[in-house]
Every structure is written in C-alpha cells, then in structure tokens.
Scaffold this motif. Structure first.
Motif, PDB file in Angstrom:
ATOM      1  N   GLN A 289      -1.117   1.062  -3.872  1.00  0.00           N
ATOM      2  CA  GLN A 289       0.205   0.556  -3.492  1.00  0.00           C
ATOM      3  C   GLN A 289       0.118  -0.907  -3.055  1.00  0.00           C
ATOM      4  OE1 GLN A 289       2.823   3.424  -1.169  1.00  0.00           O
ATOM      5  NE2 GLN A 289       0.898   4.574  -1.170  1.00  0.00           N
ATOM      6  N   ALA A 290      -0.970  -1.253  -2.385  1.00  0.00           N
ATOM      7  CA  ALA A 290      -1.166  -2.651  -1.999  1.00  0.00           C
ATOM      8  C   ALA A 290      -1.327  -3.534  -3.232  1.00  0.00           C
ATOM      9  CB  ALA A 290      -2.386  -2.774  -1.091  1.00  0.00           C
ATOM     10  N   ALA A 291      -2.037  -3.031  -4.237  1.00  0.00           N
ATOM     11  CA  ALA A 291      -2.210  -3.799  -5.473  1.00  0.00           C
ATOM     12  C   ALA A 291      -0.866  -4.030  -6.161  1.00  0.00           C
ATOM     13  CB  ALA A 291      -3.172  -3.071  -6.409  1.00  0.00           C
ATOM     14  N   ILE A 292       0.011  -3.033  -6.089  1.00  0.00           N
ATOM     15  CA  ILE A 292       1.364  -3.186  -6.647  1.00  0.00           C
ATOM     16  C   ILE A 292       2.126  -4.256  -5.871  1.00  0.00           C
ATOM     17  CG2 ILE A 292       3.594  -2.026  -6.927  1.00  0.00           C
ATOM     18  CD1 ILE A 292       1.925   0.579  -7.432  1.00  0.00           C
ATOM     19  N   ALA A 293       2.038  -4.191  -4.539  1.00  0.00           N
ATOM     20  CA  ALA A 293       2.708  -5.201  -3.712  1.00  0.00           C
ATOM     21  C   ALA A 293       2.161  -6.590  -4.000  1.00  0.00           C
ATOM     22  CB  ALA A 293       2.530  -4.854  -2.235  1.00  0.00           C
ATOM     23  N   ASP A 294       0.867  -6.679  -4.302  1.00  0.00           N
ATOM     24  CA  ASP A 294       0.260  -7.968  -4.608  1.00  0.00           C
ATOM     25  C   ASP A 294       0.789  -8.518  -5.929  1.00  0.00           C
ATOM     26  OD1 ASP A 294      -1.491 -10.135  -4.148  1.00  0.00           O
ATOM     27  OD2 ASP A 294      -2.971  -9.251  -5.496  1.00  0.00           O
ATOM     28  N   CYS A 295       1.057  -7.632  -6.884  1.00  0.00           N
ATOM     29  CA  CYS A 295       1.658  -8.087  -8.157  1.00  0.00           C
ATOM     30  C   CYS A 295       3.004  -8.762  -7.902  1.00  0.00           C
ATOM     31  CB  CYS A 295       1.848  -6.902  -9.107  1.00  0.00           C
ATOM     32  SG  CYS A 295       0.336  -6.313  -9.896  1.00  0.00           S
ATOM     33  N   HIS A 296       3.792  -8.178  -7.011  1.00  0.00           N
ATOM     34  CA  HIS A 296       5.078  -8.788  -6.666  1.00  0.00           C
ATOM     35  C   HIS A 296       4.862 -10.125  -5.962  1.00  0.00           C
ATOM     36  CE1 HIS A 296       7.670  -5.505  -7.903  1.00  0.00           C
ATOM     37  NE2 HIS A 296       6.938  -4.642  -7.227  1.00  0.00           N
ATOM     38  N   ALA A 297       3.862 -10.180  -5.072  1.00  0.00           N
ATOM     39  CA  ALA A 297       3.625 -11.400  -4.302  1.00  0.00           C
ATOM     40  C   ALA A 297       3.174 -12.551  -5.195  1.00  0.00           C
ATOM     41  CB  ALA A 297       2.574 -11.133  -3.219  1.00  0.00           C
ATOM     42  N   ARG A 298       2.490 -12.246  -6.293  1.00  0.00           N
ATOM     43  CA  ARG A 298       1.980 -13.289  -7.191  1.00  0.00           C
ATOM     44  C   ARG A 298       3.053 -13.838  -8.131  1.00  0.00           C
ATOM     45  NH1 ARG A 298      -3.522 -13.653  -7.045  1.00  0.00           N
ATOM     46  NH2 ARG A 298      -4.601 -11.961  -5.958  1.00  0.00           N
ATOM     47  N   ALA A 299       4.128 -13.084  -8.310  1.00  0.00           N
ATOM     48  CA  ALA A 299       5.164 -13.491  -9.263  1.00  0.00           C
ATOM     49  C   ALA A 299       6.143 -14.469  -8.619  1.00  0.00           C
ATOM     50  CB  ALA A 299       5.919 -12.271  -9.778  1.00  0.00           C
ATOM     51  N   THR A 304       9.169 -12.884 -14.118  1.00  0.00           N
ATOM     52  CA  THR A 304       7.769 -13.238 -14.376  1.00  0.00           C
ATOM     53  C   THR A 304       6.789 -12.224 -13.779  1.00  0.00           C
ATOM     54  OG1 THR A 304       7.674 -14.618 -12.372  1.00  0.00           O
ATOM     55  CG2 THR A 304       8.319 -15.694 -14.435  1.00  0.00           C
ATOM     56  N   THR A 305       7.292 -11.155 -13.207  1.00  0.00           N
ATOM     57  CA  THR A 305       6.427 -10.129 -12.618  1.00  0.00           C
ATOM     58  C   THR A 305       5.675  -9.387 -13.725  1.00  0.00           C
ATOM     59  OG1 THR A 305       7.957  -9.855 -10.773  1.00  0.00           O
ATOM     60  CG2 THR A 305       6.371  -8.078 -11.152  1.00  0.00           C
ATOM     61  N   ASP A 306       4.435  -9.054 -13.462  1.00  0.00           N
ATOM     62  CA  ASP A 306       3.604  -8.335 -14.436  1.00  0.00           C
ATOM     63  C   ASP A 306       3.931  -6.842 -14.344  1.00  0.00           C
ATOM     64  OD1 ASP A 306       1.717  -7.309 -16.123  1.00  0.00           O
ATOM     65  OD2 ASP A 306      -0.005  -8.252 -15.150  1.00  0.00           O
ATOM     66  N   TRP A 307       5.050  -6.452 -14.939  1.00  0.00           N
ATOM     67  CA  TRP A 307       5.531  -5.076 -14.839  1.00  0.00           C
ATOM     68  C   TRP A 307       4.618  -4.094 -15.561  1.00  0.00           C
ATOM     69  CZ3 TRP A 307       8.771  -4.002 -11.199  1.00  0.00           C
ATOM     70  CH2 TRP A 307       9.676  -4.968 -10.752  1.00  0.00           C
ATOM     71  N   SER A 308       3.966  -4.514 -16.613  1.00  0.00           N
ATOM     72  CA  SER A 308       3.051  -3.614 -17.326  1.00  0.00           C
ATOM     73  C   SER A 308       1.896  -3.193 -16.429  1.00  0.00           C
ATOM     74  CB  SER A 308       2.519  -4.289 -18.592  1.00  0.00           C
ATOM     75  OG  SER A 308       3.569  -4.549 -19.495  1.00  0.00           O
ATOM     76  N   THR A 309       1.340  -4.153 -15.690  1.00  0.00           N
ATOM     77  CA  THR A 309       0.264  -3.810 -14.754  1.00  0.00           C
ATOM     78  C   THR A 309       0.776  -2.888 -13.659  1.00  0.00           C
ATOM     79  OG1 THR A 309      -0.943  -5.864 -15.167  1.00  0.00           O
ATOM     80  CG2 THR A 309      -1.345  -4.760 -13.063  1.00  0.00           C
ATOM     81  N   ILE A 310       1.992  -3.130 -13.190  1.00  0.00           N
ATOM     82  CA  ILE A 310       2.566  -2.273 -12.156  1.00  0.00           C
ATOM     83  C   ILE A 310       2.738  -0.847 -12.665  1.00  0.00           C
ATOM     84  CG2 ILE A 310       4.641  -1.856 -10.761  1.00  0.00           C
ATOM     85  CD1 ILE A 310       4.885  -4.862 -10.381  1.00  0.00           C
TER      86      ILE A 310
END
Length: 408
Positions: A289-299, A304-310
C-alpha cells in the motif's frame, strides 16, 4: 512531559514490579506528585529520572505495607536501597539499555489478543500514546465513561489472566505484531478518512498513529511490515494539506494542488519504504500500500500517474491480503489504466457477491464509472445509494454535489 515520557516510565515500572496495572497507577501518582512539588521546588534536571524514582519508592512503600513477608519485597527494597545510597541526591535515570524492550513489552501487552479491538485501541493510546481518557473519548467521539470502562475491563482481563510483563516468544511475537500494526492502521485510517464527526480528516488521530508507527518501526527495525506501515502513514499524510478546502470540504485527488503536498513527509515515507525493502523479507500488505501511495507521490498529475504499476501492486496485494476493499481499489486503478468498462465488470461482480453490502464505497465507485460511460440515470441512482449509506457528513456533501451536477 506525560505525553513524552509516560510510556517509558510505565514500562520501567512494569519491569520493576512485574505488574502492568500497578505500574500505570504508580506512574500517575508520580506525575501527580510532580504537579505539587515542581511548582514549589523547581523542575529537576532529570525530570524523567525524578518521576521514576518517585514511582519506584511508592512501589516499595506499597510492598512494605502489603507484603512484609514477601521475598519479592525484600529483593526490590534491597535494590532500591543500593541505588539510593549510590546516588542519594540525584535523580535516577531510566536505563537506556532497557527502554526499548520496556516500550516493546508495553505495545505487546496493550494489544494482547484476549482484549477486544476497542480495548486494544484505548489501552494503546493510554499507555503508549500517553493520551488521557478525555482525549481518547474525543478522538473516537464516545463518552469518557465508555473509554474508562474499556480501559478498566482491559486491565482486569490482563490481571485475571496473570499476563506477565515479558515479550512473547518468537512465534507469538510475530502474530502479536500483526495485531499491533492492525491497531495503529485502524487509528490512522479513522484519522485520515473520518467516518463520523464534521471533519473529513482527524489530524490529531492520524498524527498519533504516525507517532506510534515510528515507535514500533524503531523497536523492530529488522521487520518489514512496521516500516511499511510507517511509510504508508507518512506518504498518505503528505497529501492531507491538499485534501480539504479552507472550509473543510473534501477535495478529490484530481482537483488537489500537489504543490501543497508535504515533501518532507514524502521523503520520510520513501526512506521507510526503502528500508522495508532492505530487510530481505519482501513487502507485505502495508508495504505494498505504501508503494501505491509512492506512485501517487511521484506523479505530477492524475494523468501522469503510473496506473499500470498501481494495478499490478493491487493484484499483488489481493494475493497476499485479499479483501473486497482491495478489489474495489484495483477496479478504480484499472479504470484509470484501461478505461471504465472493464472496471465496471469487476465492481458489478463485487456487488453480486454482496461482500460490501451496506458500504457507501461500492455504489460511489460504481456511480463514477457509470458517469464516465455516459450512463447518467444509472450513475445518479448509484450516487444516491452511496449518499444514503455514507456516514460522513463531509463525504455526503461531495456526493450531493455530484448528484446535482448530473441532474442539471
């Protein structure tokens, strides 16, 4: 001083007396004595040591009154006498080598599996967080008497079961750690998305959960999940400043001013997430879940969010910690990655299972997917169902605005 030092003092006194309930009473008596003595004589150079000294002396006085024939009293009295002779005029310091273990014991006792979840939360906030009964009652919007009753029952349960002030064995410790993290996660979730009251975010409750997560992560640095939970709380809290308007109304992710996200909290969250990855145990549910939150933080934006990784991270989360909420979140991510049609199939399957019956979350997501598919009447019906089920006044305002916009 109580908020900062009470957990360490209670832990040291519990190790000293081997009685958790007595230790908390002694700590409170020591602080009460400080309220009388410090304004008159001044604050001592080592306030925590002073408080511990008073607590220990009161413990010995109690043993003397109640159990002169008890061998344990003689042992404790001899130990205190030696300490007092060695440093009669100075304050006893808390042994730094024992503090970490004492705190960890407190955390495990407060989250003992024989206690109800409500009691675990109340006892954790009381003994480890240092909150008063009034503060805990305000945090969960319940009467103070209810909190006091929960804490009293919890203490009685622990006393009746003769729960020792000791760390459980390795196997039980791992199981108990999961419960400890669950309690902290529950606190943070209620703080970050309040289910009752007028506020959309309970900042005080979320902050206390983060503080507890830091304590546990520091106490067991070789475990991945405490670090994952700490990372999750930091990365999620980083968005708090942009999640509500000046009037307290919720702001959706796509409408948030990302310049208001807390970059310091993001850095702390990423550091904890990286440390969790270095433990060699792999990421658990909190880490994912933290990794998912980090994807949002990087976008820089929703687009531009990496939705595929999420989506991939949610699939991994479903495999190790399946739940309908995780599936619903995967559906949201899938709608952003590939479009709303496939996501709606997933949501409809969840609805058919009935596992989220009574929750406003499923019809809320379904309404958004239907809106994007231009199925307006169905979207309005779904949002109206979500509005009826939603417990949060602030979230209902958001749903009402969506209904009004679609109705025009």
């Amino acid at each position: 001083m109580w908020r900062i030092e009470s957990a360490r003092i209670v832990g040291a006194l519990a190790r000293f007396t081997q009685d958790f309930t007595l230790a908390e009473d002694l700590a409170q008596e020591a602080f009460a004595q400080a309220l009388v003595t410090w304004p008159r004589d001044g604050v001592p150079q080592n306030p925590a040591g002073w408080l511990l000294t008073v607590g220990r002396r009161r413990a010995v006085d109690g043993f003397r009154r109640r159990a002169l024939r008890d061998d344990r009293y003689r042992t404790l009295a001899a130990e205190v006498a030696i300490e007092q002779r060695a440093n009669e005029d100075s304050d006893l310091a808390i042994d730094p080598d024992q503090v970490e273990d004492d705190l960890l014991r407190l955390v495990f006792i407060a989250c003992h599996p024989m206690l109800s979840p409500e009691a675990q939360v109340a006892l954790t906030l009381r003994t480890v967080g240092g909150l008063t009964s009034d503060e805990i009652a305000r945090a969960f919007l319940v009467p103070t008497a209810t909190v006091q009753a929960r804490i009293t029952r919890a203490k009685r349960t622990l006393a009746a079961a003769r729960v020792p002030f000791a760390l459980p064995d390795a196997h039980e410790r791992r199981d108990r750690l999961r419960q400890v993290l669950s309690v902290i996660y529950l606190l943070f979730t209620e703080g970050s998305t309040a289910t009752s009251g007028e506020a959309a975010i309970r900042f005080d409750l979320a902050a206390e959960a983060i503080r507890l997560a830091r304590i546990v992560a520091r106490l067991v640095p070789d475990e991945s999940e405490p670090l994952g939970l700490l990372a999750l709380t930091e990365l999620t809290a980083a968005r708090f400043g942009a999640r509500v308007s000046a009037q307290g109304a919720p702001i959706l992710l796509e409408d948030q001013d990302r310049r208001r996200w807390d970059t310091g909290a993001i850095r702390r969250g990423r550091a904890a997430l990286e440390q969790a990855g270095r433990t060699g145990r792999g990421l658990g549910p909190y880490g994912l879940q933290a990794a998912i939150a980090d994807c949002h933080a990087r976008a820089t934006s929703v687009a531009t969010t990496d939705w595929s990784t999420i989506v991939t991270l949610y699939e991994a989360l479903e495999r190790i910690a399946p739940s309908p909420i995780v599936t619903l979140n995967r559906a949201v991510a899938l709608s952003m990655a590939t479009g709303p049609a496939a996501a709606l199939e997933l949501v409809d399957a969840l609805a058919a299972e009935g596992r989220l019956r009574g929750s406003h979350l499923l019809p809320s997501v379904r309404g958004e997917l239907l809106r994007r598919l231009d199925r307006t009447p169905e979207a309005v019906a779904a949002f109206e169902e979500a509005y009826t089920l939603c417990p949060s006044p602030r979230e209902r305002e958001t749903l009402a605005a969506k209904i009004a916009l679609l109705a025009t």
